[in-house]
Design a protein around this motif. Structure first.
Motif, PDB file in Angstrom:
ATOM      1  N   UNK A  31      -1.878  39.584  -9.091  1.00  0.00           N
ATOM      2  CA  UNK A  31      -1.367  39.007 -10.340  1.00  0.00           C
ATOM      3  C   UNK A  31       0.084  38.580 -10.203  1.00  0.00           C
ATOM      4  N   UNK A  32       0.890  39.375  -9.490  1.00  0.00           N
ATOM      5  CA  UNK A  32       2.298  39.040  -9.319  1.00  0.00           C
ATOM      6  C   UNK A  32       2.461  37.772  -8.485  1.00  0.00           C
ATOM      7  N   UNK A  33       1.651  37.645  -7.433  1.00  0.00           N
ATOM      8  CA  UNK A  33       1.736  36.428  -6.619  1.00  0.00           C
ATOM      9  C   UNK A  33       1.329  35.203  -7.422  1.00  0.00           C
ATOM     10  N   UNK A  34       0.282  35.367  -8.240  1.00  0.00           N
ATOM     11  CA  UNK A  34      -0.146  34.237  -9.070  1.00  0.00           C
ATOM     12  C   UNK A  34       0.923  33.882 -10.102  1.00  0.00           C
ATOM     13  N   UNK A  35       1.566  34.907 -10.671  1.00  0.00           N
ATOM     14  CA  UNK A  35       2.623  34.651 -11.662  1.00  0.00           C
ATOM     15  C   UNK A  35       3.814  33.936 -11.030  1.00  0.00           C
ATOM     16  N   UNK A  36       4.243  34.414  -9.853  1.00  0.00           N
ATOM     17  CA  UNK A  36       5.384  33.780  -9.187  1.00  0.00           C
ATOM     18  C   UNK A  36       5.053  32.359  -8.751  1.00  0.00           C
ATOM     19  N   UNK A  37       3.821  32.159  -8.295  1.00  0.00           N
ATOM     20  CA  UNK A  37       3.414  30.803  -7.918  1.00  0.00           C
ATOM     21  C   UNK A  37       3.466  29.869  -9.118  1.00  0.00           C
ATOM     22  N   UNK A  38       2.977  30.368 -10.249  1.00  0.00           N
ATOM     23  CA  UNK A  38       3.028  29.550 -11.468  1.00  0.00           C
ATOM     24  C   UNK A  38       4.464  29.326 -11.913  1.00  0.00           C
TER      25      UNK A  38
END
Length: 560
Positions: A526-533
């Motif tokens: 989730x953190x990687x997806x959030x940072x990517x977004x």
């Protein structure tokens, strides 16, 4: 463990930022750099990061709450305002707040009054003619048992004495005032009125063989008439007739006891009781005249009563006089009465403070405009009116909502708590019409009353112009006011934004820390997806810049 967690999170965060910046500076492919940065992070990093964030936000919240409880403002907000306000051309009010706080502390030390002392309502209604009629129409009881019990205690204090057993009618009334059942009290009052003559056997010396029965008429019982006028009369006109009969009986008892008052403590107590009865009757007669529209007659009766008994200030007859003079729009006479009773050594009331504010507002309210005042500033007269309103609102902050009809009125109770909701109801019930009669007065009140609480140092209990605001008013008002009325507990100062923000941030990061500790891999995704977004808009902008700028220029910029 907490120290190692702090060091680990800090080290990982710094190292990750260095790797990230190196990637951005060495390559123009930002998407690959972000992917490389995210892939190097482990679940331990997310656990350390969220745990440290939760700890920091929790410490900030504890400090902000402590600072707010002590000084009444947010530390972050105060620091930001103190640094930004000079840049924006504002004025720092810290010195004034400190001086206000010191004044409030000195007032707190100087005043030694009882916080929740309950007072008899000077403008209380008639039970039979007004309170009972309300019950007949609505089915609701306007008076609480606590309020009526206080009235019963007042009646026993003012209308009875130790020598009542010597007079049969007074002995009956002594028991009547203790009765809880209204019908039993009324029956006792009728019984007391029937005992109006006795026969005493007198030996006549001239005729030794005979006796003569002398009929001695006793005076009517004044307190019995009072009870019937208060509780049995269904109209004000009927109550006035009964009070006039009570006046005849009470005046006779007063004159007789006045002649005997120096013959002993028993006669002195009886004279004191008869004085209280006479003053009460005359006052209620004046209130009857006011209710029936004979306002000038009522004013004359009140003035005569105050001249005849100047020391009986416990009845607060001047408040009845102020209300009647306002009805006559005799504002000069109102000001004269205020000059006498609005003294620093006398206990204040909402009637005194708000009447003074009304007179000050009357001088400027018809031409007052908030837009014009903001452009040109307040004149001296307007400033005096605003200060008078602030003074009144600080004394009783509940009144404006009733005067501005932001809260519905009910019948006032028989007892009030000064500075409480009960006093606000009692004042607004009779004085709302006087404020409406003065053009623009309510508009001026609406524009200025809330500014009072920006001037009073927090907590509001510290006070500014008066002794500290009692903290027990809500409890006492709930006992005095009926259950169907929503008791006003204003003022309450809302929490500053930064405390709410910090509390939300602390809760959010604590939840993230718990979830990350329980599900590190899932939270890492989730953190990687959030940072990517989060970095997606930046990547999009950089791609557009790449397509516009020459490759050689972009290469030089990345090297820089």
């Amino acid at each position: 463990m907490m120290g190692s967690l702090w060091f680990l999170s800090s080290h990982c965060f710094v190292q990750a930022n260095q790797n990230c910046f190196q990637c951005f500076s060495e390559t123009a492919n930002d998407q690959e750099a972000v992917s490389m940065f995210l892939n190097t992070l482990t679940p331990k990093f997310y656990v350390a990061l969220t745990g440290t964030s939760s700890l920091i936000s929790g410490l900030i919240l504890i400090f902000e709450w402590w600072y707010f409880r002590k000084y009444g403002t947010s530390f972050i907000e105060q620091v930001s305002v103190s640094h930004l306000r000079p840049l924006l051309g504002g004025v720092d009010n810290n010195s004034s707040n400190n001086s206000n706080s010191s004044n409030g502390d000195s007032d707190s030390n100087r005043q030694s009054v009882s916080e929740c002392k309950v007072w008899r309502n000077p403008l209380n209604l008639f039970r039979g003619a007004e309170y009972n009629r309300y019950t007949w129409v609505t089915g609701r009881e306007p008076l609480t048992y606590y309020d009526m019990n206080l009235s019963a205690q007042d009646h026993q204090t003012f209308f009875t004495c130790d020598s009542d057993h010597l007079r049969p009618a007074d002995a009956i009334m002594q028991k009547a005032w203790r009765e809880r059942n209204p019908q039993a009290r009324i029956s006792a009052a009728h019984e007391a009125l029937e005992i109006n003559e006795i026969r005493s056997r007198v030996e006549v010396p001239l005729i030794a063989s005979s006796t003569i029965w002398e009929i001695k008429l006793l005076p009517k019982c004044a307190t019995a008439y009072i009870l019937l006028a208060e509780e049995e009369a269904t109209t004000i006109a009927e109550a006035e007739k009964l009070f006039k009969q009570a006046l005849k009986a009470g005046d006779g008892c007063y004159r007789r006891s006045q002649q005997l008052q120096h013959h002993g403590s028993q006669y002195e107590a009886q004279h004191r009781r008869d004085t209280n009865v006479l003053v009460y009757i005359k006052r209620r007669l004046a209130m009857c005249a006011r209710r029936l529209g004979r306002t000038r007659e009522a004013v004359k009766m009140m003035r005569d009563l105050m001249k005849e008994f100047p020391l009986l200030s416990m009845f607060n007859i001047h408040e009845n006089l102020l209300e009647a003079l306002l009805e006559l729009q005799a504002y000069a006479d109102v000001q004269a009465v205020l000059a006498k009773y609005d003294d620093i050594s006398l206990p204040k009331s909402a009637t005194i403070c708000y009447t003074a504010a009304l007179l000050k507002a009357r001088a400027v309210s018809d031409k007052f405009s908030p837009e014009a005042a903001s452009r040109r500033g307040l004149s001296t007269a307007e400033m005096n009116a605003v200060e008078a309103i602030h003074r009144a609102v600080e004394f009783n902050p509940h009144v404006p909502k009733y005067l501005l009809e932001m809260k519905s009125l009910i019948l006032p109770p028989e007892h009030i708590l000064k500075r409480g909701d009960s006093e606000a109801i009692a004042y607004a019930f009779f004085h709302l019409a006087h404020w409406k009669r003065v053009e623009g007065a309510l508009n001026l009140l609406h524009c200025t009353w809330e500014g009072t609480f920006r001037m009073i140092p927090y907590p509001l209990e510290k006070g500014h112009l008066f002794y500290p605001y009692p903290i027990c008013t809500e409890t006492a008002d709930r006992e005095l006011l009926p259950s169907f009325h929503e008791v006003s507990v204003y003022p309450k100062k809302e929490l500053p934004f930064f405390i709410l923000f910090t509390a939300g941030l602390c809760s959010f990061t604590a939840m993230l820390a718990l979830l990350t500790h329980q599900f590190p891999e899932l939270m890492g995704v989730f953190a990687k997806a959030f940072l990517s977004t989060l970095f997606a808009p930046l990547n999009f902008v950089m791609e557009k810049v790449e397509s516009i700028l020459p490759s050689s220029l972009w290469h030089q910029l990345t090297r820089i």
